[in-house]
Design a protein around this motif. Structure first.
Motif, PDB file in Angstrom:
ATOM      1  N   ASP A 131      52.390  47.426  44.405  1.00 62.99           N
ATOM      2  CA  ASP A 131      53.170  46.371  43.633  1.00 62.99           C
ATOM      3  C   ASP A 131      52.244  45.876  42.243  1.00 62.99           C
ATOM      4  O   ASP A 131      52.895  45.918  41.245  1.00 62.99           O
ATOM      5  CB  ASP A 131      53.393  45.252  44.454  1.00 62.99           C
ATOM      6  CG  ASP A 131      54.664  44.523  43.906  1.00 62.99           C
ATOM      7  OD1 ASP A 131      55.460  44.888  43.329  1.00 62.99           O
ATOM      8  OD2 ASP A 131      54.475  43.284  44.096  1.00 62.99           O
ATOM      9  N   GLN A 132      51.207  45.788  42.483  1.00 59.83           N
ATOM     10  CA  GLN A 132      50.340  45.047  41.404  1.00 59.83           C
ATOM     11  C   GLN A 132      49.551  46.235  40.642  1.00 59.83           C
ATOM     12  O   GLN A 132      49.189  46.983  41.044  1.00 59.83           O
ATOM     13  CB  GLN A 132      49.181  44.097  42.134  1.00 59.83           C
ATOM     14  CG  GLN A 132      49.749  42.847  43.006  1.00 59.83           C
ATOM     15  CD  GLN A 132      50.680  41.917  42.252  1.00 59.83           C
ATOM     16  OE1 GLN A 132      50.264  41.886  41.127  1.00 59.83           O
ATOM     17  NE2 GLN A 132      51.833  41.802  42.683  1.00 59.83           N
ATOM     18  N   GLU A 134      46.587  46.067  38.873  1.00 52.89           N
ATOM     19  CA  GLU A 134      45.357  46.169  39.302  1.00 52.89           C
ATOM     20  C   GLU A 134      45.233  47.065  40.422  1.00 52.89           C
ATOM     21  O   GLU A 134      44.297  48.090  40.497  1.00 52.89           O
ATOM     22  CB  GLU A 134      44.609  44.943  39.575  1.00 52.89           C
ATOM     23  CG  GLU A 134      44.400  43.867  38.328  1.00 52.89           C
ATOM     24  CD  GLU A 134      46.021  43.189  38.367  1.00 52.89           C
ATOM     25  OE1 GLU A 134      46.701  43.168  38.981  1.00 52.89           O
ATOM     26  OE2 GLU A 134      45.934  42.314  37.197  1.00 52.89           O
ATOM     27  N   GLN A 135      45.960  46.839  41.543  1.00 47.18           N
ATOM     28  CA  GLN A 135      45.856  47.921  42.874  1.00 47.18           C
ATOM     29  C   GLN A 135      46.330  49.328  42.403  1.00 47.18           C
ATOM     30  O   GLN A 135      45.691  50.309  42.850  1.00 47.18           O
ATOM     31  CB  GLN A 135      46.912  47.482  43.496  1.00 47.18           C
ATOM     32  CG  GLN A 135      46.410  46.235  44.223  1.00 47.18           C
ATOM     33  CD  GLN A 135      45.168  46.594  45.295  1.00 47.18           C
ATOM     34  OE1 GLN A 135      43.991  46.265  44.969  1.00 47.18           O
ATOM     35  NE2 GLN A 135      45.464  47.060  46.468  1.00 47.18           N
ATOM     36  N   LYS A 136      47.250  49.512  41.391  1.00 48.92           N
ATOM     37  CA  LYS A 136      47.877  50.920  41.257  1.00 48.92           C
ATOM     38  C   LYS A 136      46.463  51.400  40.404  1.00 48.92           C
ATOM     39  O   LYS A 136      46.251  52.682  40.583  1.00 48.92           O
ATOM     40  CB  LYS A 136      48.957  50.875  40.050  1.00 48.92           C
ATOM     41  CG  LYS A 136      50.305  50.296  40.629  1.00 48.92           C
ATOM     42  CD  LYS A 136      51.296  49.989  39.777  1.00 48.92           C
ATOM     43  CE  LYS A 136      52.490  49.706  40.351  1.00 48.92           C
ATOM     44  NZ  LYS A 136      53.271  50.808  41.131  1.00 48.92           N
ATOM     45  N   SER A 156      55.147  53.389  37.560  1.00 51.17           N
ATOM     46  CA  SER A 156      54.730  52.262  36.407  1.00 51.17           C
ATOM     47  C   SER A 156      55.828  51.711  35.778  1.00 51.17           C
ATOM     48  O   SER A 156      56.225  52.738  34.846  1.00 51.17           O
ATOM     49  CB  SER A 156      53.464  52.821  35.731  1.00 51.17           C
ATOM     50  OG  SER A 156      53.218  51.790  35.070  1.00 51.17           O
ATOM     51  N   ASP A 185      57.231  45.011  32.744  1.00 51.18           N
ATOM     52  CA  ASP A 185      56.167  44.405  33.968  1.00 51.18           C
ATOM     53  C   ASP A 185      56.863  43.386  34.783  1.00 51.18           C
ATOM     54  O   ASP A 185      58.104  43.054  34.170  1.00 51.18           O
ATOM     55  CB  ASP A 185      55.130  43.536  33.178  1.00 51.18           C
ATOM     56  CG  ASP A 185      53.741  43.805  33.881  1.00 51.18           C
ATOM     57  OD1 ASP A 185      53.682  44.169  35.193  1.00 51.18           O
ATOM     58  OD2 ASP A 185      52.496  43.919  33.184  1.00 51.18           O
TER      59      ASP A 185
ATOM     60  N   ARG B  29      43.512  47.424  34.438  1.00 50.36           N
ATOM     61  CA  ARG B  29      44.911  47.918  34.669  1.00 50.36           C
ATOM     62  C   ARG B  29      44.960  49.336  34.235  1.00 50.36           C
ATOM     63  O   ARG B  29      46.158  49.682  33.724  1.00 50.36           O
ATOM     64  CB  ARG B  29      46.156  47.004  33.895  1.00 50.36           C
ATOM     65  CG  ARG B  29      45.793  45.494  34.682  1.00 50.36           C
ATOM     66  CD  ARG B  29      47.049  44.783  34.063  1.00 50.36           C
ATOM     67  NE  ARG B  29      47.258  43.706  34.806  1.00 50.36           N
ATOM     68  CZ  ARG B  29      48.217  42.669  34.870  1.00 50.36           C
ATOM     69  NH1 ARG B  29      49.329  43.275  34.016  1.00 50.36           N
ATOM     70  NH2 ARG B  29      48.377  41.691  35.476  1.00 50.36           N
ATOM     71  N   GLY B  62      53.366  46.124  36.537  1.00 52.40           N
ATOM     72  CA  GLY B  62      53.548  46.063  38.048  1.00 52.40           C
ATOM     73  C   GLY B  62      54.969  46.366  38.275  1.00 52.40           C
ATOM     74  O   GLY B  62      55.850  46.466  37.732  1.00 52.40           O
TER      75      GLY B  62
END
Lengths: 218, 64
Positions: A131-132, A134-136, A156, A185, B29, B62
């Protein structure tokens, strides 16, 4: 939800025979021998898993740390009786009702920079469905760095209800494909809705099938 | 010194982290490939750039 007694007895051969009416036996066998990892079992991941299970992908590696929550039901493949259950468990329950002969490898764990390489090294194809952002980024970078035999299909940009036609698939790096509009986003009052997140999940699942069957163009 | 970022010619910075920051990318990111090889996240600052280097910067938004 459904009791085992409600499920009619269907043999593996019957299911295979039904698939062979639509595609060649060779295609069915290649799909059955394939293994796909799915990181994150939310709006993207739960739909990807259902589509790949229906397609007959033989082994699905399903990773998520979370439990089913009321806010998930607007877009994820879960049901009211499953509230509070681990998503890995809830999804396996559903997938077994689509095809009880698949190999399911559920792991209820939070993916971090420290464990991502180890977790996904055995998956030739990994669908990133976090979901986030930064995690992706963390997952994609870490897996491309530490898992030399893994190709990543990442989602994305699929929030809101913008045109479905803005969602596309492209090859973004040597072992990385990107699906989504790449721009929308998450924002206050612009969350995710089932249709558009499903379109993106469809792109990712279709790409996984294409890679399994030897097609490398998005 | 010039480098290519996502197919566009750019004035090159000393290292990957500076190039990302200069171009407005959030380093947390993105995923970065330099000349076809992934750049580990911990090494953006220590990966120098030279004339003609090709960067692919994949930016994530996101939702999922």
């Amino acid at each position: 939800m459904w009791e085992a007694a409600d499920t009619p007895n269907v043999t593996k051969e019957q299911l295979q025979g039904a698939m062979d009416q639509r595609f060649s036996r060779e295609i069915r066998q290649r799909l059955a021998e394939a293994r796909v990892g799915i990181a994150g079992l939310g709006g993207l991941g739960s739909h990807i898993a259902v589509m790949l299970a229906r397609t007959g992908v033989g082994t699905l590696h399903l990773v998520d740390f979370d439990v089913v929550d009321l806010t998930n039901l607007n877009r994820q493949q879960y049901f009211l009786p499953q509230l509070g259950q681990e998503k890995t468990h809830a999804l396996c329950q559903l997938l077994r009702q689509i095809n009880p002969y698949l190999t399911l490898l559920p792991q209820t764990v939070r993916v971090t920079e420290e464990n991502a390489g180890e977790l996904f090294r055995e998956d030739p194809i990994l669908c990133e469905a976090f979901d986030q952002p930064e995690q992706k980024a963390m997952l994609v970078s870490t897996v491309l760095e530490q898992c030399p035999n893994t190709t990543v299909i990442s989602g994305s940009g699929m929030a809101g209800y913008g045109s479905a036609n803005d969602i596309h698939s492209r090859k973004a790096a040597r072992r990385l494909y990107l699906c989504g509009d790449e721009t929308t986003d998450l924002a206050p009052f612009r969350g995710l809705m089932a249709p558009r997140v499903s379109v993106c999940a469809g792109h990712q699942a279709n790409l996984a099938v294409r890679l399994i069957l030897g097609e490398e163009t998005p | 010194m010039t480098v290519t970022v996502n197919g566009q010619t750019q004035e090159g910075c000393a290292n990957v982290l500076e190039q990302l920051t200069q171009m407005g990318f959030d380093p947390k990111r993105v995923a970065v490939e330099k000349n076809g090889e992934i750049v580990p996240r911990a090494q953006y600052e220590t990966t120098p750039l030279k004339e003609g280097d090709k960067l692919e910067v994949v930016r994530f938004v996101g939702g999922g």
